[in-house]
Write an enzyme that holds these catalytic residues in place. Structure first.
Site, short mmCIF file in Angstrom:
data_model
loop_
_atom_site.label_atom_id
_atom_site.label_comp_id
_atom_site.label_asym_id
_atom_site.label_seq_id
_atom_site.Cartn_x
_atom_site.Cartn_y
_atom_site.Cartn_z
N LYS A 103 0.83 -1.18 0.04
CA LYS A 103 -0.02 0.06 -0.09
C LYS A 103 0.74 1.20 0.15
O LYS A 103 1.99 1.31 0.43
CB LYS A 103 -0.85 -0.06 1.34
CG LYS A 103 -1.99 1.37 1.52
CD LYS A 103 -2.90 0.88 2.67
CE LYS A 103 -3.99 1.95 2.86
NZ LYS A 103 -4.72 1.63 3.93
N SER A 183 -9.48 1.63 3.24
CA SER A 183 -8.39 2.56 2.29
C SER A 183 -7.39 1.66 1.58
O SER A 183 -6.95 2.11 0.62
CB SER A 183 -7.56 3.41 3.06
OG SER A 183 -7.01 2.71 4.13
N SER A 207 -9.75 -1.06 7.18
CA SER A 207 -9.24 -0.67 5.95
C SER A 207 -8.51 -1.91 5.27
O SER A 207 -8.00 -1.83 4.08
CB SER A 207 -8.43 0.43 6.03
OG SER A 207 -9.01 1.83 6.04
#
Length: 544
Positions: A103, A183, A207
């Site tokens: 990420k 996210s 997330s």
């Protein structure tokens, strides 16, 4: 994202087309890849190149998933080094030569780390995050960085998950007009679509769990302190953690075994001493559900009929596998919302400003970030604003009695009087619930359309949770979440593995363009948000 495949396009391995996916490594797990490399049928370089070609074929082109934000220009070089080590008889472990995606809020040289914001698009960290060092020491190949909800979905309460000003919108590979959740949206989509073997996401509240569930993945949100946060752009020192996202429980367990470790730069990891396990895969048993006692949190249900039906089928499967499943009530359910909001606003300001200043970022304070967005509003705020950043800027220090009281209240209500009290009262091994609703249709004008979720209890408590696919709704994956006390990852992974083996519910994505309107929610929706103090933000289930 530019095509950074490193071979002549005429010589590329055939990558998958959306219809009739014939990608050679689609859905292939770590054990199978390792077996092929051990037999000399596959090299890490060839595998890495195949993933690079697939990214070019279906992420940059084809259905244009837009999950991968930046490629590691040294990926093939890293793979060649791993191959040379294997030829010399040195195999570092299960991740040796395995391509991994990260990420884009995790420091990994020589790539940028931006949290998806244009304000940090040119931010080049000088060193790897601790967990990236662990991955490289284990022989993994860092393939690249994935898109995310900007600032890990801590910019606006009206945001669209999976959108960032640097990366644009990531699309769900199951149904392309549906949201990938966030996210960790890019990681979820990339691993679901076999753009890498496994990926690393981060979670403050949902997330990892939400994008894993809506993309048909296994997601592990560890106990806070099991995995180091140093070198990760933060939201909350109380709730933040990184964790695995994978297509199988075994792959998630193998990745978690590498990520754990004590880090002097993150003092909370000292709590993991004597509690961390360095081979979670060894704890997986197909009969782990036999004799387990599980509590269904029905307060996390009742917002979507088809999700409830999938959950009932999951409960029936657990009972057939030998588990005792009972209904429970968490006495403090949702009462932590207001306190959590205050905690996140205070901790975000303190944490992000420390990260920006210590990493030599091009902006050094939250005020600078807000100013940048205002000056470049056409590019940075075309769809939603930055009210959470502005509210965080207005908070006081972490010595503020309002913050200290909220931090104590949130942990007490979610953990001591919530999760732990419920487990103890009923003699349970774990709590279970639907992870969240099926993916909703993306609407950049209106923002996210959350119906409900089961992940906040463990997130605010700082305790572990694991989601695993339990079925689908019109082709949209839904997951069940297992939640337990601190440091219970081995038990939760075992339960998740047993459920996975009994149901085999995961299906590969088919890149369908649309399936029409969202399934209607039940008329009795989740309770209205509690009234918050003026310094806080309205409560919602948006994962961050």
């Amino acid at each position: 994202m530019p095509n950074l495949s490193f071979e002549d396009p005429a010589n590329k391995a055939k990558a998958a087309a959306p219809a009739g996916d014939d990608f050679a490594f689609a859905e292939m797990d770590i054990a199978s890849l390792q077996a092929r490399m051990a037999r000399g049928e596959l090299t890490s370089r060839a595998l890495t190149q195949a993933y690079l070609d697939r990214i070019a074929a279906i992420d940059d082109a084809g259905p244009k998933l837009n999950a991968v934000l930046e490629l590691n220009p040294l990926a093939l070089q890293e793979a060649e080094t791993r191959d040379a080590e294997r030829r010399a008889g040195r195999v570092r472990g299960p991740l040796h030569g395995i391509p991994v995606l990260l990420k884009d809020n995790i420091d990994a040289t020589p790539m940028a780390n931006s949290a998806g914001t244009l304000a940090l698009a040119n931010h080049q960290p000088k060193a790897d995050a601790f967990l990236v060092g662990r991955l490289r020491a284990a022989g993994a190949v860092v393939l690249g960085k994935t898109n995310l909800s900007e600032w890990a979905n801590f910019r606006s309460s009206r945001s669209t998950s999976g959108w960032s000003s640097r990366g644009g919108l990531t699309r769900n590979p199951y149904v392309l007009d549906r949201n990938a959740c966030g996210s960790s949206s890019g990681t979820g989509v990339a691993i679901a679509a076999s753009l890498a073997a496994v990926g690393v996401g981060t979670e403050t509240d949902g997330s990892i769990i939400c994008p894993s569930a809506v993309n048909g993945l296994v997601g592990v949100k560890p106990t806070v302190g099991l995995v180091s946060r140093s070198g990760i752009i933060p939201i909350s020192r109380t709730q933040d953690t990184a964790g695995p996202m994978a297509r199988s429980v075994a792959d998630a367990a193998a990745l978690l075994s590498v990520l754990v470790g004590r880090d002097e730069r993150d003092p909370v990891t000292a709590d993991s001493s004597g509690r961390a396990v360095f081979d979670y895969e060894a704890r997986l048993r197909p009969d782990a559900l036999r004799g387990a006692r599980l509590g269904v949190v029905r307060q996390a249900m009742g917002y979507h009929a088809a999700t409830d039906a999938a959950m009932e089928r999951a409960i029936a499967a657990m009972r057939r596998a030998g588990a005792e499943v009972v209904d429970v009530i968490v006495p403090t359910w949702g009462q932590w919302d207001a306190a959590e909001s205050l905690v996140l606003l205070h901790e975000f300001k303190a944490g992000v400003e420390h990260y920006l200043a210590s990493s030599g970022a091009p902006v050094s304070t939250l005020a600078h970030v807000i100013d940048y967005n205002q000056r470049h509003s056409q590019a940075t705020m075309p769809h939603f604003g930055q009210e959470l950043l502005e509210q965080a800027r207005a908070t006081n220090s972490l010595g503020d009695p309002v913050y200290l009281s909220a931090r104590s209240d949130a942990r007490r209500l979610a953990r001591t009087e919530g999760l732990e009290a419920t487990l103890a009262a009923h003699g349970l091994d774990a709590l279970i619930a639907p992870a969240t609703s099926p993916a909703w249709r993306t609407d950049l004008a209106q923002g996210d359309r959350f119906l409900g979720a089961g992940y906040s209890l463990a997130a605010v408590a700082g305790t572990p949770s694991v989601t695993v696919p339990m079925g689908d709704v019109k082709g949209l994956p839904v997951g069940v979440i297992f939640m337990g006390p601190a440091w219970s990852e081995p038990r939760l992974l075992g339960l998740a593995y047993s459920f996975e083996q009994a149901t085999r519910a995961r299906k590969a994505p088919r890149f369908v363009a649309s399936i029409g309107a969202d399934p209607a929610p039940l008329p009795a929706a989740i309770p209205a948000p509690v009234e918050l103090p003026s310094a806080a933000t309205p409560s919602d289930d948006r994962p961050r």
